[in-house]
Design a protein around this motif. Sequence first.
Motif, mmCIF file in Angstrom:
data_model
loop_
_atom_site.group_PDB
_atom_site.id
_atom_site.type_symbol
_atom_site.label_atom_id
_atom_site.label_comp_id
_atom_site.label_asym_id
_atom_site.label_seq_id
_atom_site.Cartn_x
_atom_site.Cartn_y
_atom_site.Cartn_z
ATOM 1 N N SER A 234 1.721 -3.996 -3.987
ATOM 2 C CA SER A 234 0.316 -4.312 -3.727
ATOM 3 C C SER A 234 -0.358 -3.028 -3.282
ATOM 4 C CB SER A 234 0.168 -5.428 -2.688
ATOM 5 O OG SER A 234 0.338 -4.930 -1.395
ATOM 6 N N ALA B 221 -16.885 -12.641 3.327
ATOM 7 C CA ALA B 221 -17.832 -13.234 2.372
ATOM 8 C C ALA B 221 -19.234 -13.381 2.959
ATOM 9 C CB ALA B 221 -17.307 -14.597 1.920
ATOM 10 N N ARG C 253 -10.822 -22.593 5.670
ATOM 11 C CA ARG C 253 -11.554 -23.861 5.442
ATOM 12 C C ARG C 253 -11.206 -24.458 4.087
ATOM 13 N NH1 ARG C 253 -17.721 -23.404 7.337
ATOM 14 N NH2 ARG C 253 -17.744 -25.057 5.775
ATOM 15 N N SER D 31 -5.494 -13.213 -4.717
ATOM 16 C CA SER D 31 -5.146 -13.578 -3.347
ATOM 17 C C SER D 31 -6.425 -13.511 -2.515
ATOM 18 C CB SER D 31 -4.103 -12.595 -2.794
ATOM 19 O OG SER D 31 -3.904 -12.852 -1.430
ATOM 20 N N SER E 45 -8.334 -15.258 1.170
ATOM 21 C CA SER E 45 -7.985 -16.021 2.370
ATOM 22 C C SER E 45 -9.157 -16.885 2.804
ATOM 23 C CB SER E 45 -7.557 -15.078 3.503
ATOM 24 O OG SER E 45 -8.661 -14.349 3.959
ATOM 25 N N SER E 46 -8.832 -18.012 3.428
ATOM 26 C CA SER E 46 -9.858 -18.890 3.987
ATOM 27 C C SER E 46 -9.206 -19.807 5.009
ATOM 28 C CB SER E 46 -10.517 -19.728 2.882
ATOM 29 O OG SER E 46 -11.457 -20.617 3.466
ATOM 30 N N MET F 217 -6.708 -9.014 -5.370
ATOM 31 C CA MET F 217 -6.775 -9.461 -3.967
ATOM 32 C C MET F 217 -8.112 -9.064 -3.354
ATOM 33 S SD MET F 217 -4.256 -6.733 -2.186
ATOM 34 C CE MET F 217 -4.415 -4.974 -2.468
ATOM 35 N N SER F 218 -8.433 -9.796 -2.291
ATOM 36 C CA SER F 218 -9.595 -9.495 -1.446
ATOM 37 C C SER F 218 -10.923 -9.460 -2.229
ATOM 38 C CB SER F 218 -9.354 -8.158 -0.731
ATOM 39 O OG SER F 218 -10.061 -8.104 0.462
ATOM 40 N N PRO F 219 -11.275 -10.546 -2.942
ATOM 41 C CA PRO F 219 -12.474 -10.541 -3.788
ATOM 42 C C PRO F 219 -13.783 -10.357 -3.017
ATOM 43 C CG PRO F 219 -11.662 -12.779 -3.508
ATOM 44 C CD PRO F 219 -10.606 -11.873 -2.926
ATOM 45 N N PHE F 220 -13.759 -10.677 -1.694
ATOM 46 C CA PHE F 220 -14.972 -10.496 -0.890
ATOM 47 C C PHE F 220 -14.858 -9.268 0.014
ATOM 48 C CE2 PHE F 220 -14.461 -15.138 -1.566
ATOM 49 C CZ PHE F 220 -15.542 -15.307 -2.424
ATOM 50 N N GLY F 221 -13.866 -8.439 -0.252
ATOM 51 C CA GLY F 221 -13.664 -7.259 0.586
ATOM 52 C C GLY F 221 -13.414 -7.638 2.037
ATOM 53 N N LEU G 32 -13.713 -22.408 -4.331
ATOM 54 C CA LEU G 32 -13.138 -21.311 -5.126
ATOM 55 C C LEU G 32 -12.320 -21.854 -6.302
ATOM 56 C CD1 LEU G 32 -12.018 -18.790 -2.342
ATOM 57 C CD2 LEU G 32 -14.206 -18.927 -3.539
ATOM 58 N N HIS H 48 -14.024 -24.452 1.534
ATOM 59 C CA HIS H 48 -14.191 -23.138 0.895
ATOM 60 C C HIS H 48 -13.167 -22.942 -0.219
ATOM 61 C CE1 HIS H 48 -16.548 -21.037 4.381
ATOM 62 N NE2 HIS H 48 -17.257 -21.947 3.732
ATOM 63 N N ASN I 187 0.802 -1.232 0.000
ATOM 64 C CA ASN I 187 0.000 0.000 0.000
ATOM 65 C C ASN I 187 0.842 1.292 0.000
ATOM 66 O OD1 ASN I 187 -2.103 -1.744 0.123
ATOM 67 N ND2 ASN I 187 -2.851 -1.142 2.131
HETATM 68 N N1 LIG Z 1 -3.039 -4.403 0.536
HETATM 69 C C1 LIG Z 1 -4.077 -4.376 1.336
HETATM 70 O O1 LIG Z 1 -4.461 -3.333 1.871
HETATM 71 C C2 LIG Z 1 -4.865 -5.622 1.554
HETATM 72 C C3 LIG Z 1 -6.055 -5.539 2.262
HETATM 73 C C4 LIG Z 1 -6.816 -6.695 2.437
HETATM 74 C C5 LIG Z 1 -6.348 -7.898 1.901
HETATM 75 N N2 LIG Z 1 -5.176 -7.960 1.227
HETATM 76 C C6 LIG Z 1 -4.708 -9.230 0.647
HETATM 77 O O2 LIG Z 1 -5.773 -9.968 0.135
HETATM 78 C C7 LIG Z 1 -5.809 -11.276 0.722
HETATM 79 C C8 LIG Z 1 -7.264 -11.706 0.938
HETATM 80 O O3 LIG Z 1 -7.987 -10.660 1.537
HETATM 81 P P1 LIG Z 1 -8.975 -10.792 2.779
HETATM 82 O O4 LIG Z 1 -8.699 -11.988 3.564
HETATM 83 O O5 LIG Z 1 -9.014 -9.485 3.483
HETATM 84 O O6 LIG Z 1 -10.392 -10.875 2.095
HETATM 85 P P2 LIG Z 1 -11.138 -11.911 1.131
HETATM 86 O O7 LIG Z 1 -10.200 -12.912 0.595
HETATM 87 O O8 LIG Z 1 -11.936 -11.046 0.239
HETATM 88 O O9 LIG Z 1 -12.176 -12.612 2.117
HETATM 89 C C9 LIG Z 1 -11.793 -13.588 3.017
HETATM 90 C C10 LIG Z 1 -13.060 -14.155 3.657
HETATM 91 O O10 LIG Z 1 -13.814 -14.873 2.677
HETATM 92 C C11 LIG Z 1 -14.270 -16.071 3.254
HETATM 93 N N3 LIG Z 1 -14.374 -17.085 2.205
HETATM 94 C C12 LIG Z 1 -13.411 -17.483 1.327
HETATM 95 N N4 LIG Z 1 -13.876 -18.455 0.532
HETATM 96 C C13 LIG Z 1 -15.153 -18.695 0.907
HETATM 97 C C14 LIG Z 1 -16.161 -19.609 0.487
HETATM 98 N N5 LIG Z 1 -15.935 -20.474 -0.515
HETATM 99 N N6 LIG Z 1 -17.358 -19.587 1.111
HETATM 100 C C15 LIG Z 1 -17.592 -18.718 2.108
HETATM 101 N N7 LIG Z 1 -16.685 -17.838 2.567
HETATM 102 C C16 LIG Z 1 -15.475 -17.828 1.974
HETATM 103 C C17 LIG Z 1 -13.266 -16.453 4.298
HETATM 104 O O11 LIG Z 1 -13.943 -17.118 5.343
HETATM 105 P P3 LIG Z 1 -13.560 -18.659 5.709
HETATM 106 O O12 LIG Z 1 -12.259 -18.597 6.442
HETATM 107 O O13 LIG Z 1 -14.718 -19.095 6.539
HETATM 108 O O14 LIG Z 1 -13.463 -19.408 4.417
HETATM 109 C C18 LIG Z 1 -12.707 -15.109 4.770
HETATM 110 O O15 LIG Z 1 -13.346 -14.664 5.948
HETATM 111 C C19 LIG Z 1 -5.011 -11.160 2.001
HETATM 112 O O16 LIG Z 1 -4.393 -12.348 2.325
HETATM 113 C C20 LIG Z 1 -3.999 -10.080 1.641
HETATM 114 O O17 LIG Z 1 -2.912 -10.684 0.979
HETATM 115 C C21 LIG Z 1 -4.427 -6.841 1.058
#
Ligand SMILES: NC(=O)c1ccc[n+]([C@@H]2O[C@H](COP(=O)([O-])OP(=O)(O)OC[C@H]3O[C@@H](n4cnc5c(N)ncnc54)[C@H](OP(=O)(O)O)[C@@H]3O)[C@@H](O)[C@H]2O)c1
Length: 198
Positions: free
Chosen positions: A54, A119, A164, A159, A161-162, A112-116, A171, A167, A15
């Motif tokens: 990033s 989810a 499970r 990118s 995260s999960s 990154m962060s497709p679900f914000g 994906l 899950h 960032n």
């Molecule tokens: N640069 C930045 O400012 C920034 C900010 C945020 C994120 N990131 C990057 O983006 C990556 C991912 O972001 P994020 O973790 O914030 O958000 P995310 O990937 O949008 O959302 C993660 C959430 O989605 C849920 N999920 C995933 N697959 C699912 C499924 N099949 N069914 C139901 N729920 C599901 C996960 O819950 P479960 O554990 O229950 O599956 C988890 O709570 C991070 O590792 C990081 O590298 C960067």
Amino acid sequence: MIDLGRTPDVIFLHNPEKSLVGIGPTHARDRLDAACAVLNEAVTAGLCASWGISSWDAGPLIQALDGDPFAKALTPEVLMVRAGLTVPSDQLDASERTAERLGIPPNRLWGMSPFGGDAARDVWKKIKAATFLCQDEQGSNVQAVFRASYELPKVTRISVSSGRIDHLRELVAAESLKVDLDQIARYRQLLREKKSHS
Ligand SMILES: NC(=O)c1ccc[n+]([C@@H]2O[C@H](COP(=O)([O-])OP(=O)(O)OC[C@H]3O[C@@H](n4cnc5c(N)ncnc54)[C@H](OP(=O)(O)O)[C@@H]3O)[C@@H](O)[C@H]2O)c1
């Protein structure tokens, strides 16, 4: 310090936009170049195989790069940006322009962060994301949201995260779903119009 047991493939400048706001464009550009140079040196020193940027909001990044349009920026191996259906129009545009300006090839623009980050948010329950898939494609709403994220902006990896394994499987299975690109284009247009009226 944790020993990973191997050299990291990529180290990201995280960032950088946060350090670029509230200062003039020339200063912002100098600051960005200095940070990129440090990561470039880390590769030369063998600390990582490559470096990337990033960015959650590429707006200040493209402004800093445009601050000196003739200066060549150090080119990161990868640009990773926020992706998905909740990304505002100006951020999508800024990410695409930053990738273009840095000379990032399409396969090195990642999302990154497709679900914000969550989810389970109401927004994902309300949206019928299957409308972004081609007719006859079958997938859960989560799968459709995830797959559509690859097109907003167009990225080749995401990118997510999960905690499970089921899950993650869901994906991975979604990656083969076909997206209706006309529908994505209409959505981008809608986002632009909404922005111009707000
Ligand atoms: N640069 C930045 O400012 C920034 C900010 C945020 C994120 N990131 C990057 O983006 C990556 C991912 O972001 P994020 O973790 O914030 O958000 P995310 O990937 O949008 O959302 C993660 C959430 O989605 C849920 N999920 C995933 N697959 C699912 C499924 N099949 N069914 C139901 N729920 C599901 C996960 O819950 P479960 O554990 O229950 O599956 C988890 O709570 C991070 O590792 C990081 O590298 C960067």
